[in-house]
Design an enzyme around this catalytic site. Structure first.
Site, PDB file in Angstrom:
ATOM      1  N   GLU A 288     -44.439  33.088 -39.371  1.00  0.00           N
ATOM      2  CA  GLU A 288     -44.470  34.222 -40.305  1.00  0.00           C
ATOM      3  C   GLU A 288     -45.889  34.586 -40.694  1.00  0.00           C
ATOM      4  O   GLU A 288     -46.311  35.742 -40.578  1.00  0.00           O
ATOM      5  CB  GLU A 288     -43.664  33.877 -41.562  1.00  0.00           C
ATOM      6  CG  GLU A 288     -43.590  34.998 -42.578  1.00  0.00           C
ATOM      7  CD  GLU A 288     -42.930  36.226 -42.010  1.00  0.00           C
ATOM      8  OE1 GLU A 288     -43.652  37.135 -41.566  1.00  0.00           O
ATOM      9  OE2 GLU A 288     -41.689  36.286 -42.010  1.00  0.00           O
ATOM     10  N   ASP A 292     -48.179  37.910 -39.804  1.00  0.00           N
ATOM     11  CA  ASP A 292     -48.761  38.732 -40.879  1.00  0.00           C
ATOM     12  C   ASP A 292     -50.253  38.928 -40.672  1.00  0.00           C
ATOM     13  O   ASP A 292     -50.767  40.059 -40.709  1.00  0.00           O
ATOM     14  CB  ASP A 292     -48.526  38.067 -42.239  1.00  0.00           C
ATOM     15  CG  ASP A 292     -47.074  38.090 -42.684  1.00  0.00           C
ATOM     16  OD1 ASP A 292     -46.247  38.701 -41.983  1.00  0.00           O
ATOM     17  OD2 ASP A 292     -46.770  37.491 -43.724  1.00  0.00           O
ATOM     18  N   ASP A 383     -33.810  41.500 -43.709  1.00  0.00           N
ATOM     19  CA  ASP A 383     -33.296  41.635 -42.345  1.00  0.00           C
ATOM     20  C   ASP A 383     -31.782  41.495 -42.270  1.00  0.00           C
ATOM     21  O   ASP A 383     -31.227  41.138 -41.233  1.00  0.00           O
ATOM     22  CB  ASP A 383     -33.935  40.566 -41.445  1.00  0.00           C
ATOM     23  CG  ASP A 383     -35.446  40.734 -41.326  1.00  0.00           C
ATOM     24  OD1 ASP A 383     -35.965  41.799 -41.684  1.00  0.00           O
ATOM     25  OD2 ASP A 383     -36.106  39.778 -40.873  1.00  0.00           O
ATOM     26  N   SER A 485     -40.590  41.678 -41.557  1.00  0.00           N
ATOM     27  CA  SER A 485     -41.834  40.956 -41.790  1.00  0.00           C
ATOM     28  C   SER A 485     -42.885  41.288 -40.736  1.00  0.00           C
ATOM     29  O   SER A 485     -44.033  40.864 -40.851  1.00  0.00           O
ATOM     30  CB  SER A 485     -41.585  39.453 -41.815  1.00  0.00           C
ATOM     31  OG  SER A 485     -40.945  39.025 -40.650  1.00  0.00           O
ATOM     32  N   ASP A 522     -40.347  61.044 -38.887  1.00  0.00           N
ATOM     33  CA  ASP A 522     -39.056  61.035 -39.569  1.00  0.00           C
ATOM     34  C   ASP A 522     -38.011  60.329 -38.708  1.00  0.00           C
ATOM     35  O   ASP A 522     -37.834  60.645 -37.537  1.00  0.00           O
ATOM     36  CB  ASP A 522     -38.624  62.475 -39.852  1.00  0.00           C
ATOM     37  CG  ASP A 522     -37.408  62.549 -40.750  1.00  0.00           C
ATOM     38  OD1 ASP A 522     -37.035  61.514 -41.326  1.00  0.00           O
ATOM     39  OD2 ASP A 522     -36.843  63.658 -40.881  1.00  0.00           O
ATOM     40  N   VAL A 523     -37.335  59.359 -39.287  1.00  0.00           N
ATOM     41  CA  VAL A 523     -36.295  58.608 -38.569  1.00  0.00           C
ATOM     42  C   VAL A 523     -34.955  59.270 -38.859  1.00  0.00           C
ATOM     43  O   VAL A 523     -34.496  59.285 -40.007  1.00  0.00           O
ATOM     44  CB  VAL A 523     -36.282  57.135 -39.010  1.00  0.00           C
ATOM     45  CG1 VAL A 523     -35.173  56.369 -38.283  1.00  0.00           C
ATOM     46  CG2 VAL A 523     -37.643  56.484 -38.746  1.00  0.00           C
ATOM     47  N   GLY A 535     -35.574  63.736 -43.378  1.00  0.00           N
ATOM     48  CA  GLY A 535     -36.280  63.480 -44.620  1.00  0.00           C
ATOM     49  C   GLY A 535     -36.081  62.046 -45.084  1.00  0.00           C
ATOM     50  O   GLY A 535     -35.704  61.162 -44.314  1.00  0.00           O
ATOM     51  N   ASP A 537     -34.494  58.732 -46.589  1.00  0.00           N
ATOM     52  CA  ASP A 537     -33.130  58.199 -46.647  1.00  0.00           C
ATOM     53  C   ASP A 537     -33.156  56.749 -47.094  1.00  0.00           C
ATOM     54  O   ASP A 537     -34.202  56.090 -47.108  1.00  0.00           O
ATOM     55  CB  ASP A 537     -32.407  58.356 -45.299  1.00  0.00           C
ATOM     56  CG  ASP A 537     -33.144  57.722 -44.136  1.00  0.00           C
ATOM     57  OD1 ASP A 537     -33.371  56.497 -44.185  1.00  0.00           O
ATOM     58  OD2 ASP A 537     -33.502  58.437 -43.187  1.00  0.00           O
TER      59      ASP A 537
END
Length: 555
Positions: A288, A292, A383, A485, A522-523, A535, A537
């Protein structure tokens, strides 16, 4: 065991605890007369499968962190709600922090109740102390029980409400350290699937449009975690050798190095700098923290410094102690402008209003201090899809991502070449969800919708699917890893690069909501329990952004 027998067992245990406390009452330190008591937080809310086994021995040493309230919480929130509030000066900040008299009153109360090693933090936000379980009962009118958790740990918890003298109610936010049942978990996902392909850390800077910007060599960044950081630092040096990237000065700051069950008297761990092992602590998250740090360094192109903050485990109390060190450095490390946190837990276990221990309220106060002085925390949303708490409720968020004073980073499935972004969909595991405890701030409120309109939700979303994830260098070999992460440190490195060109921006969240559509990805496809839509969400917030275009828009 039948429910009837379980109930009888709990009644007998409660009677036994009460009897033991009654027998030793005369031996406990006298509690100073302070008038009536007031309930602060409820008994610890246990998980399904947690089993109470026995009373905690009354001579057991317990380390507590009494967290104080901001002195002018309303004024702080008013300052932060201003669209371009800038950075609060040190003198201004003092007007919002607890007074020395308030902190001293708490310290004096703890000393009078039999606690030792009583210490007031540099910013007066926390008073730490060590006392026996008997002293805990006398000071806070609560008893402690041993718990075998559903994940196999030996923990303890307060099985009755925590109370404090009414005279301290106006200044005390929470008493932490009276439970170890609930703790944060890291969010790295190593189960990569074949089919999409991963990316080296350096490729993300090209994919997300950051590589054309100057390197963030004037920015101090940090990774926030726990345990020994020795292997992680070694991995970072290997990564530097392979890429030529430089993070500037590397610091490891350790907090609570001797744990949370300390012997009364000697042995307080305190805060130290320079020992990557943190006094030989267990390495609980090399993958982890390596992901990072390598992600931040690669996205930023370089840093002035990179500090690893290592708490003792992911316990609520030690996380809060570590957070306080991040917002008020005390051992010579620089004040980090960008800090990544790739961990979290169900917010219900931290929210004092839902049976939690008050960590949420305590940490929110410190995140407000951070935002006011220009710090940005990027935090993974989890997750487990839209149900981080695993209770089937549609407002099930992870904390600290749900705090409105951080940047909450959800996740996508990225489609890209080694250099060029193509599209992103919602990653099914991404932890976007309305919060059950936190309200959206003005920059986000108007975009929220539906049943939970006005609740806090995710801000942005970057690559998180392990199948399109990152090739992280671990002990000489690359392994493909994902999860939110990964998404969070990608945003941290991106913001560092933007700060390099405009250091006065400070806290990122309000600025992200001013970005033009041309700078956003935008997803619009996929779901994590909430459907993506044009937009903002609940699944992915604003989506991801092109770092170069965002930097130009924020000039």
């Amino acid at each position: 065991m039948s429910k009837q027998h379980q109930g009888l067992r709990k009644q007998m245990l409660a009677l036994a605890i009460a009897g033991v406390i009654g027998c030793v009452g005369a031996a406990t330190a006298a509690v100073p007369a302070g008038g009536p008591f007031a309930t602060l937080t409820k008994a610890t809310r246990l998980n399904r499968g947690d089993v109470v086994s026995s009373a905690v021995p009354l001579n057991k040493p317990v380390r507590v962190s009494v967290v104080l309230k901001l002195r002018d919480d309303a004024g702080m929130k008013t300052f932060l709600k201003q669209p371009s509030h800038g950075v609060m000066s040190h003198a201004q900040l003092q007007n919002h922090l607890p007074t020395q008299a308030q902190a001293q009153a708490v310290a004096d109360y703890l000393k009078g109740a039999g606690f030792t090693n009583v210490k007031i933090s540099a910013n007066r936000m926390i008073v730490n102390a060590t006392g026996s379980a008997a002293a805990v009962h006398g000071a806070f009118k609560t008893s402690l029980v041993n718990v075998r958790t559903n994940d196999g740990r030996n923990a303890f918890a307060n099985n009755t409400a925590i109370q404090i003298p009414a005279a301290l109610q106006g200044s005390v936010q929470a008493v932490l350290g009276l439970q170890t049942v609930h703790k944060a978990h890291i969010l790295a996902q190593t189960h990569a699937q074949v089919g999409i392909g991963g990316h080296y850390p350096t490729e993300f800077a090209d994919i997300y449009g950051a590589s054309g910007l100057p390197k963030a060599t004037s920015v101090n960044a940090a990774v926030w975690g726990w345990g020994s950081m020795q292997n992680t630092v070694n991995d970072l040096h290997d990564f530097m050798a392979k890429t030529g990237l430089k993070p500037g000065k590397i610091n490891v700051v350790c907090t609570d190095t001797n744990g949370i069950d300390w012997n009364t008297g000697e042995g307080l761990g305190g805060t130290s700098i320079g020992d990557p092992t943190c006094n030989g602590n267990y390495d609980a998250g090399e993958v982890e923290w390596a992901m990072d740090s390598q992600s931040i360094l690669a996205m930023s192109g370089g840093l002035k410094s990179l500090t690893f903050y290592a708490a003792y485990g992911g316990y609520n109390t030690t996380i809060t102690d570590s957070l306080n060190e991040i917002v008020t450095p005390t051992v010579g490390e620089p004040l980090a402008q960008v800090i990544n946190a790739s961990f979290g837990e169900c917010e219900r276990y931290q929210d004092a209003n839902q049976g939690g221990d008050g960590s949420l309220q305590s940490n929110d106060a410190m995140f407000q201090i951070a935002a006011a002085q220009g710090q940005t925390f990027t935090v993974s949303t989890g997750d487990s899809g839209a149900d981080e708490c695993g209770d089937g409720k549609p407002n099930s968020a992870s904390y600290p991502a749900s705090s409105p004073w951080v940047v909450a980073v959800s996740g996508t499935t990225l489609r890209a070449s080694d250099t060029t972004w193509a599209r992103e969909n919602v990653w099914q595991g991404a932890g976007g969800s309305p919060s059950s405890a936190e309200k959206a701030q003005p920059w986000q409120t108007g975009l929220t919708y539906g049943t939970y309109k006005g609740a806090r939700g995710p801000d942005v979303a970057f690559d998180a699917n392990p199948a399109s994830g990152e090739l992280v260098l671990i002990q000489g070999s690359y392994g493909q890893v994902g999860g939110t992460s990964l998404a969070a440190p990608l945003v941290a490195g991106s913001w560092a690069r933007i700060l390099q060109g405009n250091p006065s921006l400070g806290f990122a969240a309000p600025h992200l909501y001013t970005l033009p559509a041309s700078a956003l990805h935008d997803v619009r496809a996929g779901n994590n329990g909430y459907l993506a839509k044009p937009g903002w969400d609940w699944a992915t917030g604003l989506g991801s952004f092109d770092v170069g275009k965002a930097a130009a828009a924020l000039k």
